[in-house]
Design a protein around this motif. Structure first.
Motif, PDB file in Angstrom:
ATOM      1  N   LEU A 196       0.302  -1.126   0.335  1.00 57.35           N
ATOM      2  CA  LEU A 196      -0.056   0.448  -0.061  1.00 57.35           C
ATOM      3  C   LEU A 196       0.990   1.249  -0.259  1.00 57.35           C
ATOM      4  O   LEU A 196       0.806   2.003   0.902  1.00 57.35           O
ATOM      5  CB  LEU A 196      -0.818   0.024   1.031  1.00 57.35           C
ATOM      6  CG  LEU A 196      -1.950  -1.112   1.631  1.00 57.35           C
ATOM      7  CD1 LEU A 196      -2.398  -1.383   2.584  1.00 57.35           C
ATOM      8  CD2 LEU A 196      -3.063  -1.244   0.242  1.00 57.35           C
ATOM      9  N   LYS A 256      -8.748  -2.515   2.270  1.00 56.57           N
ATOM     10  CA  LYS A 256      -7.452  -2.124   0.807  1.00 56.57           C
ATOM     11  C   LYS A 256      -6.533  -3.393   0.823  1.00 56.57           C
ATOM     12  O   LYS A 256      -5.674  -3.301   0.154  1.00 56.57           O
ATOM     13  CB  LYS A 256      -6.567  -1.080   1.037  1.00 56.57           C
ATOM     14  CG  LYS A 256      -7.683   0.691   0.559  1.00 56.57           C
ATOM     15  CD  LYS A 256      -6.969   1.775   1.215  1.00 56.57           C
ATOM     16  CE  LYS A 256      -7.932   3.181   1.312  1.00 56.57           C
ATOM     17  NZ  LYS A 256      -7.222   4.098   1.744  1.00 56.57           N
ATOM     18  N   ILE A 267      -7.283  -7.282  -4.229  1.00 55.67           N
ATOM     19  CA  ILE A 267      -6.991  -6.116  -3.672  1.00 55.67           C
ATOM     20  C   ILE A 267      -5.557  -7.308  -3.136  1.00 55.67           C
ATOM     21  O   ILE A 267      -5.678  -8.338  -3.150  1.00 55.67           O
ATOM     22  CB  ILE A 267      -7.523  -5.340  -2.454  1.00 55.67           C
ATOM     23  CG1 ILE A 267      -8.052  -6.934  -1.786  1.00 55.67           C
ATOM     24  CG2 ILE A 267      -8.590  -4.675  -2.883  1.00 55.67           C
ATOM     25  CD1 ILE A 267      -8.669  -6.804  -0.342  1.00 55.67           C
TER      26      ILE A 267
END
Length: 340
Positions: free
Chosen positions: A124, A202, A249
């Motif tokens: 991320l 996420k 994801i």
């Protein structure tokens, strides 16, 4: 009394068994089932040219008694050699986890937290920690102790998504125990795609029990990877994978081996017996025949002796209840340390 065998399985004739052992050099290599990239790496010859696609780094945290091995599968060449997808595999070996020492498990949890956080930061890279939204998935069957690690971790997990309501500067954690296909009639990947579509996390952190090649790694080894997970693959029960490609994801996977194949245990025992025989003059040479066989030949011989009589089965430690309880605490604390 004749032992019962699965439908359609016949005991192979002795002549057929002998023939298959003699021609093993030309037969397909037997894969000793394991979910650990570290054990797959140990099974790859150091002289193999395919190692150019694999990078290995090992170090020890002396103060904590933890050995860490990081295996990076860099390209498809390495993936083919190791039998694992391209990505990073971090293994924490902590032999003292076999003992009931809460302080030591806290140390392991702190070490695990650092690696979870680092991998999430890499996945991320455009997000700050405050904006992380993570779905933690406890894979496995609650009613089967060796397979209950994932659900037990979720039982200890502090979820925060329902408390967010306007709060900032804190990651959002949600959790789910999707059960197994025999309970739900649905693939785990199908369930998670629906949840992800509604809650918009996420990243996913999936926890599952694994299968190992070596008895010494049961309950004392934690594997963390950024390649996702394939539920049941270590025991030959392949399900749809939980990966970035299938869920959309990033997926981190945390696993601990809780079972080992019976044939692998017998092979380790045979090797130990051979060494013991060779160390004594009176029995020297008795183990030479087995010792000269390659590991694949040994494993093939053991499987052909065991499986027609007993079938393919897996073994778990007698104290697995306490082991799962301790490990679920260690892993949940590791996740808390990385996210909160």
């Amino acid at each position: 009394m004749r032992k019962n065998r699965p439908w359609g399985m016949r005991k192979p004739a002795k002549s057929a068994r002998k023939k298959s052992i003699r021609t093993c050099e030309n037969c397909e290599k037997f894969q000793i089932r394991t979910d650990l990239a570290l054990e797959e790496k140990e099974g790859v010859s150091s002289e193999s040219k395919d190692l150019s696609g694999i990078a290995v780094k090992e170090w020890t945290v002396e103060s904590k008694g933890i050995t860490i091995t990081q295996v990076n599968v860099k390209n498809e060449r390495g993936a083919q050699a190791l039998g694992k997808p391209v990505g990073t595999y971090i293994t924490l070996e902590a032999g003292n986890m076999a003992f009931k020492d809460e302080g030591y498990h806290q140390e392991v949890a702190k070490e695990l937290a650092g690696h979870i956080k680092k991998l999430l930061e890499q996945q991320l890279n455009k997000e700050t920690k405050d904006s992380w939204k993570v779905l933690v998935v406890g894979l496995g069957n609650t009613y089967v102790t060796p397979d209950s690690l994932g659900p037990r971790v979720l039982g200890n997990l502090q979820v925060t998504r329902h408390l967010q309501s306007g709060k900032e500067n804190q990651p959002e954690i949600s959790g789910i125990v999707p059960g197994v296909m025999a309970q739900t009639g649905m693939e785990t990947a199908e369930i998670l795609r629906g949840i992800i579509g509604e809650t918009k996390p996420k990243a996913v952190i999936a926890i599952d029990a694994l299968a190992a090649r070596s008895v010494k790694r049961l309950g004392t080894t934690i594997q963390l990877t950024d390649t996702g997970i394939h539920p049941g693959s270590g025991v030959g029960n392949h399900r749809h994978g939980l990966t970035k490609e299938s869920l959309g994801i990033p997926v981190l996977a945390i696993g601990v081996p809780t079972v080992v194949g019976a044939a692998a245990i017998v092979q380790d025992t045979v090797n130990a017996m051979v060494k013991a025989l060779e160390q004594r003059k009176i029995t020297e040479g008795m183990g030479k025949v087995v010792e000269e066989m390659s590991p694949d030949q040994q494993y093939l011989l053991i499987r052909e002796l065991l499986e027609p009589e007993f079938g393919s089965f897996y073994v778990t430690p007698p104290d697995i209840d306490e082991t799962i309880k301790s490990l679920s605490f260690t892993i949940s604390e590791g996740i808390h340390g990385a996210l909160l």
